[in-house]
Design a protein around this motif. Structure first.
Motif, PDB file in Angstrom:
ATOM      1  N   THR A   9       0.858  -1.183   0.000  1.00  0.00           N
ATOM      2  CA  THR A   9       0.000   0.000   0.000  1.00  0.00           C
ATOM      3  C   THR A   9       0.892   1.230   0.000  1.00  0.00           C
ATOM      4  N   VAL A  10       0.624   2.109  -0.966  1.00  0.00           N
ATOM      5  CA  VAL A  10       1.415   3.336  -1.098  1.00  0.00           C
ATOM      6  C   VAL A  10       0.480   4.539  -1.087  1.00  0.00           C
ATOM      7  N   ASN A  11       1.053   5.694  -0.791  1.00  0.00           N
ATOM      8  CA  ASN A  11       0.305   6.939  -0.787  1.00  0.00           C
ATOM      9  C   ASN A  11       0.823   7.801  -1.930  1.00  0.00           C
ATOM     10  N   ILE A  12      -0.059   8.102  -2.873  1.00  0.00           N
ATOM     11  CA  ILE A  12       0.285   8.965  -4.002  1.00  0.00           C
ATOM     12  C   ILE A  12      -0.723  10.108  -4.028  1.00  0.00           C
ATOM     13  N   ILE A  28       8.998  -0.736  -5.212  1.00  0.00           N
ATOM     14  CA  ILE A  28       7.621  -0.284  -5.451  1.00  0.00           C
ATOM     15  C   ILE A  28       7.360   1.022  -4.717  1.00  0.00           C
ATOM     16  N   ARG A  29       7.810   1.104  -3.459  1.00  0.00           N
ATOM     17  CA  ARG A  29       7.637   2.347  -2.693  1.00  0.00           C
ATOM     18  C   ARG A  29       8.404   3.507  -3.336  1.00  0.00           C
ATOM     19  N   HIS A  30       9.600   3.234  -3.816  1.00  0.00           N
ATOM     20  CA  HIS A  30      10.406   4.275  -4.464  1.00  0.00           C
ATOM     21  C   HIS A  30       9.708   4.803  -5.717  1.00  0.00           C
ATOM     22  N   VAL A  31       9.208   3.896  -6.547  1.00  0.00           N
ATOM     23  CA  VAL A  31       8.499   4.304  -7.765  1.00  0.00           C
ATOM     24  C   VAL A  31       7.267   5.127  -7.407  1.00  0.00           C
ATOM     25  N   ALA A  32       6.512   4.670  -6.418  1.00  0.00           N
ATOM     26  CA  ALA A  32       5.327   5.419  -5.984  1.00  0.00           C
ATOM     27  C   ALA A  32       5.710   6.807  -5.485  1.00  0.00           C
ATOM     28  N   SER A  33       6.819   6.897  -4.776  1.00  0.00           N
ATOM     29  CA  SER A  33       7.295   8.186  -4.286  1.00  0.00           C
ATOM     30  C   SER A  33       7.644   9.128  -5.436  1.00  0.00           C
ATOM     31  N   GLU A  37       5.931  12.679  -6.260  1.00  0.00           N
ATOM     32  CA  GLU A  37       6.715  13.910  -6.463  1.00  0.00           C
ATOM     33  C   GLU A  37       6.353  14.584  -7.780  1.00  0.00           C
ATOM     34  N   ARG A  38       6.196  13.798  -8.834  1.00  0.00           N
ATOM     35  CA  ARG A  38       5.903  14.379 -10.147  1.00  0.00           C
ATOM     36  C   ARG A  38       4.529  15.028 -10.154  1.00  0.00           C
TER      37      ARG A  38
END
Length: 90
Positions: A9-12, A28-33, A37-38
């Protein structure tokens, strides 16, 4: 298709998403981060846009980056191939 081994589970952009994938949770967390950011970068300059439009603009920006990197990668591979071809003649 193989089974996904990770459920993260990630927060975007202040929304939670469950991502299923075979990559490591940290990846996965890094990509979501990076996605978060974008979208936040887009939001900073386009506050009046709704979230969907911000997400689409972020996707267009990411694909633009990808295409440019892919073109650069292909060009470097061509140069490398020519260099290796010249070395074969030695």
């Amino acid at each position: 298709m193989g089974e996904f081994k990770n459920r993260i589970t990630v927060n975007i952009y202040d929304q939670f998403y469950t991502i299923l994938g075979e990559d490591e949770p940290s990846h996965i967390r890094h990509v979501a981060s990076l996605v978060d950011e974008r979208i936040r970068e887009i939001a900073k300059y386009n506050a009046g846009l709704d979230t969907s439009r911000k997400a689409v603009l972020a996707a267009v920006n990411v694909m633009d980056d990808y295409v440019k990197l892919k073109e650069e990668h292909d060009l470097l591979l061509q140069k490398l191939s020519r260099i290796e071809g010249n070395n074969d003649n030695d």
